[in-house]
Write a protein that holds these residues in place. Structure first.
Motif, PDB file in Angstrom:
ATOM      1  N   ARG A  55      -8.678  -4.804  -4.544  1.00  0.00           N
ATOM      2  CA  ARG A  55      -7.305  -3.575  -4.327  1.00  0.00           C
ATOM      3  C   ARG A  55      -6.815  -4.006  -5.580  1.00  0.00           C
ATOM      4  O   ARG A  55      -6.195  -4.795  -5.124  1.00  0.00           O
ATOM      5  CB  ARG A  55      -7.023  -3.390  -3.467  1.00  0.00           C
ATOM      6  CG  ARG A  55      -5.890  -1.702  -3.672  1.00  0.00           C
ATOM      7  CD  ARG A  55      -5.285  -1.326  -2.389  1.00  0.00           C
ATOM      8  NE  ARG A  55      -5.084   0.214  -1.967  1.00  0.00           N
ATOM      9  CZ  ARG A  55      -4.758   0.435  -1.706  1.00  0.00           C
ATOM     10  NH1 ARG A  55      -5.966   1.063  -0.295  1.00  0.00           N
ATOM     11  NH2 ARG A  55      -5.088   2.016  -1.579  1.00  0.00           N
ATOM     12  N   ASP A  94       7.546   2.037 -12.044  1.00  0.00           N
ATOM     13  CA  ASP A  94       6.805   2.008 -10.674  1.00  0.00           C
ATOM     14  C   ASP A  94       6.251  -0.288 -10.120  1.00  0.00           C
ATOM     15  O   ASP A  94       6.083   0.399  -8.971  1.00  0.00           O
ATOM     16  CB  ASP A  94       6.920   2.770 -10.195  1.00  0.00           C
ATOM     17  CG  ASP A  94       6.821   4.122 -10.310  1.00  0.00           C
ATOM     18  OD1 ASP A  94       8.541   4.479 -10.727  1.00  0.00           O
ATOM     19  OD2 ASP A  94       6.462   5.616  -9.966  1.00  0.00           O
ATOM     20  N   PRO A  97       8.830  -2.200  -8.576  1.00  0.00           N
ATOM     21  CA  PRO A  97       8.865  -2.457  -7.388  1.00  0.00           C
ATOM     22  C   PRO A  97       7.970  -2.715  -6.235  1.00  0.00           C
ATOM     23  O   PRO A  97       7.988  -3.301  -5.477  1.00  0.00           O
ATOM     24  CB  PRO A  97       9.699  -1.074  -7.352  1.00  0.00           C
ATOM     25  CG  PRO A  97       9.263   0.021  -8.216  1.00  0.00           C
ATOM     26  CD  PRO A  97       9.217  -1.545  -9.425  1.00  0.00           C
ATOM     27  N   LYS A  98       7.044  -1.442  -6.473  1.00  0.00           N
ATOM     28  CA  LYS A  98       5.707  -1.593  -5.886  1.00  0.00           C
ATOM     29  C   LYS A  98       5.143  -3.546  -5.642  1.00  0.00           C
ATOM     30  O   LYS A  98       5.022  -4.224  -4.419  1.00  0.00           O
ATOM     31  CB  LYS A  98       4.218  -1.268  -6.497  1.00  0.00           C
ATOM     32  CG  LYS A  98       4.484   0.306  -5.949  1.00  0.00           C
ATOM     33  CD  LYS A  98       3.687   0.880  -5.520  1.00  0.00           C
ATOM     34  CE  LYS A  98       3.847   2.393  -5.906  1.00  0.00           C
ATOM     35  NZ  LYS A  98       2.363   3.056  -4.530  1.00  0.00           N
ATOM     36  N   ALA A 100       6.936  -6.062  -6.093  1.00  0.00           N
ATOM     37  CA  ALA A 100       8.598  -6.413  -5.494  1.00  0.00           C
ATOM     38  C   ALA A 100       8.225  -6.713  -3.567  1.00  0.00           C
ATOM     39  O   ALA A 100       8.554  -7.043  -2.869  1.00  0.00           O
ATOM     40  CB  ALA A 100       9.477  -6.213  -5.623  1.00  0.00           C
ATOM     41  N   VAL A 101       7.633  -5.765  -3.361  1.00  0.00           N
ATOM     42  CA  VAL A 101       7.339  -4.607  -1.810  1.00  0.00           C
ATOM     43  C   VAL A 101       6.192  -6.037  -1.260  1.00  0.00           C
ATOM     44  O   VAL A 101       5.999  -6.100  -0.275  1.00  0.00           O
ATOM     45  CB  VAL A 101       7.020  -3.519  -2.267  1.00  0.00           C
ATOM     46  CG1 VAL A 101       6.462  -3.387  -0.347  1.00  0.00           C
ATOM     47  CG2 VAL A 101       8.387  -2.851  -1.886  1.00  0.00           C
ATOM     48  N   ASN A 104       7.376  -9.237  -1.235  1.00  0.00           N
ATOM     49  CA  ASN A 104       7.333  -9.419   0.229  1.00  0.00           C
ATOM     50  C   ASN A 104       7.206  -9.711   1.373  1.00  0.00           C
ATOM     51  O   ASN A 104       7.588 -10.201   2.568  1.00  0.00           O
ATOM     52  CB  ASN A 104       8.851  -8.528   0.402  1.00  0.00           C
ATOM     53  CG  ASN A 104      10.137  -9.501  -0.800  1.00  0.00           C
ATOM     54  OD1 ASN A 104      11.089 -10.082  -0.508  1.00  0.00           O
ATOM     55  ND2 ASN A 104      10.490  -9.108  -2.155  1.00  0.00           N
ATOM     56  N   VAL A 105       6.818  -8.101   1.959  1.00  0.00           N
ATOM     57  CA  VAL A 105       5.677  -8.217   3.465  1.00  0.00           C
ATOM     58  C   VAL A 105       4.314  -8.680   2.984  1.00  0.00           C
ATOM     59  O   VAL A 105       3.558  -8.843   4.066  1.00  0.00           O
ATOM     60  CB  VAL A 105       5.568  -6.309   3.446  1.00  0.00           C
ATOM     61  CG1 VAL A 105       6.944  -5.925   3.145  1.00  0.00           C
ATOM     62  CG2 VAL A 105       4.640  -6.093   2.280  1.00  0.00           C
ATOM     63  N   ALA A 107       1.386  -7.756   1.860  1.00  0.00           N
ATOM     64  CA  ALA A 107       0.477  -7.496   1.795  1.00  0.00           C
ATOM     65  C   ALA A 107       0.454  -6.735   1.150  1.00  0.00           C
ATOM     66  O   ALA A 107       1.836  -6.323   0.332  1.00  0.00           O
ATOM     67  CB  ALA A 107       0.373  -6.348   3.272  1.00  0.00           C
ATOM     68  N   GLY A 108      -0.771  -5.822   0.006  1.00  0.00           N
ATOM     69  CA  GLY A 108      -0.767  -4.558  -0.550  1.00  0.00           C
ATOM     70  C   GLY A 108      -1.975  -5.024  -1.600  1.00  0.00           C
ATOM     71  O   GLY A 108      -2.656  -5.813  -0.908  1.00  0.00           O
TER      72      GLY A 108
ATOM     73  N   LEU B 147       7.604  -3.800   5.891  1.00  0.00           N
ATOM     74  CA  LEU B 147       6.182  -5.318   6.512  1.00  0.00           C
ATOM     75  C   LEU B 147       5.629  -4.147   8.770  1.00  0.00           C
ATOM     76  O   LEU B 147       4.993  -4.533   8.054  1.00  0.00           O
ATOM     77  CB  LEU B 147       7.671  -6.174   7.253  1.00  0.00           C
ATOM     78  CG  LEU B 147       7.369  -7.144   7.712  1.00  0.00           C
ATOM     79  CD1 LEU B 147       6.736  -8.140   6.114  1.00  0.00           C
ATOM     80  CD2 LEU B 147       8.912  -8.526   8.181  1.00  0.00           C
ATOM     81  N   PHE B 150       2.480  -2.285   7.390  1.00  0.00           N
ATOM     82  CA  PHE B 150       1.651  -2.834   6.850  1.00  0.00           C
ATOM     83  C   PHE B 150       0.523  -3.717   8.232  1.00  0.00           C
ATOM     84  O   PHE B 150      -0.193  -3.812   8.348  1.00  0.00           O
ATOM     85  CB  PHE B 150       2.263  -3.778   6.060  1.00  0.00           C
ATOM     86  CG  PHE B 150       1.997  -3.622   3.882  1.00  0.00           C
ATOM     87  CD1 PHE B 150       0.561  -3.216   3.772  1.00  0.00           C
ATOM     88  CD2 PHE B 150       3.245  -3.458   3.436  1.00  0.00           C
ATOM     89  CE1 PHE B 150       0.403  -3.132   2.311  1.00  0.00           C
ATOM     90  CE2 PHE B 150       2.695  -2.998   2.564  1.00  0.00           C
ATOM     91  CZ  PHE B 150       1.799  -2.783   1.911  1.00  0.00           C
TER      92      PHE B 150
END
Lengths: 444, 296
Positions: A55, A94, A97-98, A100-101, A104-105, A107-108, B147, B150
């Motif tokens: 992705r 945008d 910020p995407k 950064a998220v 941090n998590v 995933a994406g 978090l 996801f």
């Protein structure tokens, strides 16, 4: 490493690829791209994982033809490698910020193509792409120094500089000539004279003094650097509160007094609109104003040209051009597929076609693409070809890193210039505020 | 001597409003302030409407009157509805807003009733904690929530928003309903208890019917917050076909430094319509909720 990888691309594969490309060029169409891509995929040093799907997130197009060609390149990649690519597009502001998220998590999107600051904000989360960078650099004449610096951290490549978006002076030839200048001024002194003459003629100029991510940062950094001011010294000490910066701010105050009213609230779109409306005689921007005028068949297009930023008292170019970096995340399940895509996008058949379709909005970051015909078929694009060779980087004169990225993203320089120009604060107060704000980032 | 009390009251009233009798006074004290409010409130809609029907050449031609349109067009609406996923974005927004609102109101009614009426140890503390949760800005919560989203595999689906919006809506709605439930006389519930009603029956047959204005008021607030929400919708949704209107019009109708003002304003105007409809249907309940539940 470069040599190993380059050698691993066999002569047979190159021959197959070249034959496919030559055949494609003869017959045209998307098929040629796919044929070449298949040949490339078969022998590429980068092989995706079986069943991989990735992705990718990119910023919304500035130029439609570029976007269409990019989609074609992605489709050719999928056709050749079997790797499915889901491509999402977002508003430029945008993307950060995407990213950064996602970092941090964990995933994406697997890959993000976005502004220059991102890799230095999340360096530990990014896939090491040194092998890709070495392969491409070795094959295509090497990387330009400035965009390469944005991709490297602690000796490893964490992102690939896909392109640089050149930001230069856009001006109306007839109005500049009427003001007494045959060509656009090359020094800041002459720029002031021109600006006053343009105002006297009723054709004022204007540049964005609002928080314009591209245009505001580009010209505000240029004017401060042109007078010898800088946010930090080579050791990363904040030194923006200086006599050189004060001289730059006094210069901007005088410019601002002679500009069209309202520039303090301009963002990246306002100067485009004002220029295309015929309200301003010069502004700073990418080539998108000219591209829009050509696309809409406006008479004004013939009267538009572009110029380098004038040279200031420091006596050399002090531009801030905007690289767009493409990076893959460590959390991706398919790191090899990500690397394969990064390499594929910058191979000649894809990259040349894409650069051509970007009509000058993007400048190459690999030296061998200088010969692309986008730079020769329209002389009005010529200045943009030099974007990588004339630019300083966002951390100048200090190191590139989190602090430089943070200060840029927080508009420290733009706000300082704006506050001083509009009289919201005195020059001294504006510098003191900028000094304090920058120190917060550089202390981290 | 006139001793009719009704006539006295009428005379008193007329004297009280005497200052409105003359037209100039009414102009200054009533119509002028109303006009000012109307201009301030309606101007954004006028500007959106005007921009959405201006052709592109008029939008950039500053020699024309900016307050009017010379050659109106519906091209921007056509582009928005036919060439973009706008109908899908509207559907997504409606689905998310309605579902999240219903979930939140259901949870808030039970939470508020329990806190206000069931006297258990620490109920006041729980109420205070819910209020504190309301004070936490969504921009701080979006990373931890990301978090969770996801890990549950909800990223890039409407469920990501449907299940995260209640974190904003429930504290607010609970707090609002707590205030409303407090205004319902406790004696009504005591009578029901004496008659043998259970807590559930009291809630559904006495408290909720009396609380309809309050619930509608909380529902309108919740619906509007969902409809306009930006940051979660931006972070948790990536695909164009799953976006909500506030995010989609920005990410899909701004191309680099070119803002397509016509379709942007058409999208904003059409996006305002459902909220206006909701308000227009329930405005009377909304106003009555401001004045409390049952007059003792």
């Amino acid at each position: 490493m470069t040599d190993d990888i380059t050698r691993s691309v066999s002569r047979r594969a190159m021959l197959k690829g070249s034959t496919a490309l030559a055949a494609g060029a003869a017959f045209g169409g998307a098929g040629s791209l796919v044929d070449w891509a298949r040949a490339w995929a078969a022998e590429s040093p980068f092989q995706p994982e079986k069943g991989a799907s990735i992705r990718m997130l990119r910023w919304n197009r500035f130029v439609e033809t570029e976007d269409i060609q990019f989609d074609k390149n992605i489709a050719a990649f999928t056709e050749a490698t079997g790797v499915k690519v889901r491509l999402d597009k977002e508003f430029l502001d945008d993307i950060q910020p995407k990213a950064a998220v996602a970092a941090n998590v964990g995933a994406g999107p697997d890959i993000i193509w976005g502004p220059m600051a991102i890799p230095h904000l999340i360096p530990d989360k990014l896939l090491d792409v040194t092998d890709v960078a070495d392969y491409l650099g070795g094959k295509y004449g090497g990387w330009y120094e400035s965009p390469a610096a944005y991709g490297i951290r602690d000796g490893r490549w964490m992102a690939i500089p896909l392109c640089v978006s050149g930001n230069y002076i856009n001006y109306r030839v007839s109005q500049v000539q009427k003001a007494g200048f045959e060509t656009f001024p090359t020094t800041t002194g002459d720029l002031m004279k021109l600006t006053k003459a343009l105002k006297a003629n009723g054709t004022p100029a204007g540049m964005a003094l609002g928080r314009a991510t591209g245009d505001g940062n580009a010209w505000c950094h240029w004017v401060v650097w042109a007078h010898g001011g800088k946010l930090v010294d080579k050791d990363g000490n904040v030194v923006i509160n200086s006599p050189e910066t004060a001289a730059a701010l006094e210069y901007v105050k005088e410019l601002y007094e002679n500009w069209i009213p309202g520039t303090a609230s301009w963002n990246d779109s306002n100067n485009n609109k004002a220029f295309l409306s015929g309200d301003v005689s010069y502004t700073n921007n990418g080539i998108s104003i000219y591209a829009a005028a050509v696309r809409q068949k406006m008479e004004m297009a013939a009267d538009i040209d572009h110029a380098f930023y004038p040279i200031g008292p420091v006596g050399r170019p002090t531009e801030l051009q905007l690289p767009f970096m493409i990076e893959a995340f460590k959390y991706s399940k398919y790191p090899n597929a990500c690397k394969t895509l990064l390499a594929f996008l910058m191979e000649a058949p894809q990259y040349d076609a894409w650069l051509e379709q970007s009509v000058g909005y993007f400048t190459q970051t690999l030296k061998s693409y200088e010969s692309n015909k986008v730079w020769s078929e329209d002389p009005k694009r010529a200045v943009f070809k030099e974007a990588c060779t004339r630019t300083l980087d966002m951390g100048y004169a200090g190191p590139l890193g989190y602090a430089a990225a943070g200060a840029l993203a927080d508009f420290v320089i733009v706000d300082m210039v704006s506050q001083a120009a509009t009289g919201q604060t005195t020059v001294k107060e504006a510098m003191e505020t900028a000094q304090k704000r920058a120190e917060r980032y550089y202390r981290v | 001597m006139n001793t009719n009390p009704a006539a006295e009251v009428a005379r008193d009233d007329s004297e009280g409003m005497d200052y409105l009798v003359s037209l100039p006074r009414r102009m200054v004290t009533v119509y002028l302030p109303i006009l000012c409010f109307l201009i301030v409130l309606l101007f954004p809609f006028y500007w959106m409407g005007l921009t959405s029907i201006k052709p592109n050449d008029e939008l950039i031609d500053r020699s024309l009157n900016p307050w009017w349109v010379v050659d109106p067009t519906i091209a921007h609406y056509y582009h928005l509805i036919v060439n973009t996923d706008y109908p899908v974005w509207m559907w997504n927004t409606m689905l998310v807003a309605v579902t999240a609102t219903l979930l939140s109101i259901a949870a808030s009614v039970m939470a508020a009733y329990a806190i206000v009426r069931i006297r258990y140890a620490g109920s006041r503390w729980v109420g205070g904690m819910i209020f504190l949760a309301y004070l936490v800005p969504p921009s701080i919560l979006f990373i931890p929530l990301a978090l969770v989203v996801f890990q549950y595999g909800l990223f890039d689906s409407p469920m990501a928003l449907i299940l995260t919006y209640p974190t904003i809506l429930i504290p607010f709605s609970t707090w609002l309903l707590m205030g409303y439930f407090k205004s319902i006389p406790y004696e009504l519930e005591e009578c029901a208890l004496i008659d043998g009603a259970s807590r559930w029956q009291i809630l559904t047959r006495i408290v909720l019917p009396l609380s309809v204005p309050g619930i509608i008021s909380a529902g309108i607030f919740a619906f509007t917050l969902c409809w306009n929400e930006f940051i979660y919708a931006l972070v948790f949704i990536s695909s164009s076909e799953n976006k909500t209107v506030p995010v989609a019009v920005l990410s899909e109708l701004v191309e680099g430094d070119i803002y397509h003002w016509g379709p942007l304003m058409a999208g904003a105007l059409l996006g305002s319509v459902p909220v206006c409809i909701v308000y227009s249907f329930f405005v009377e309940h909304y106003v009555s909720s401001m004045t409390g539940a049952v007059k003792e």
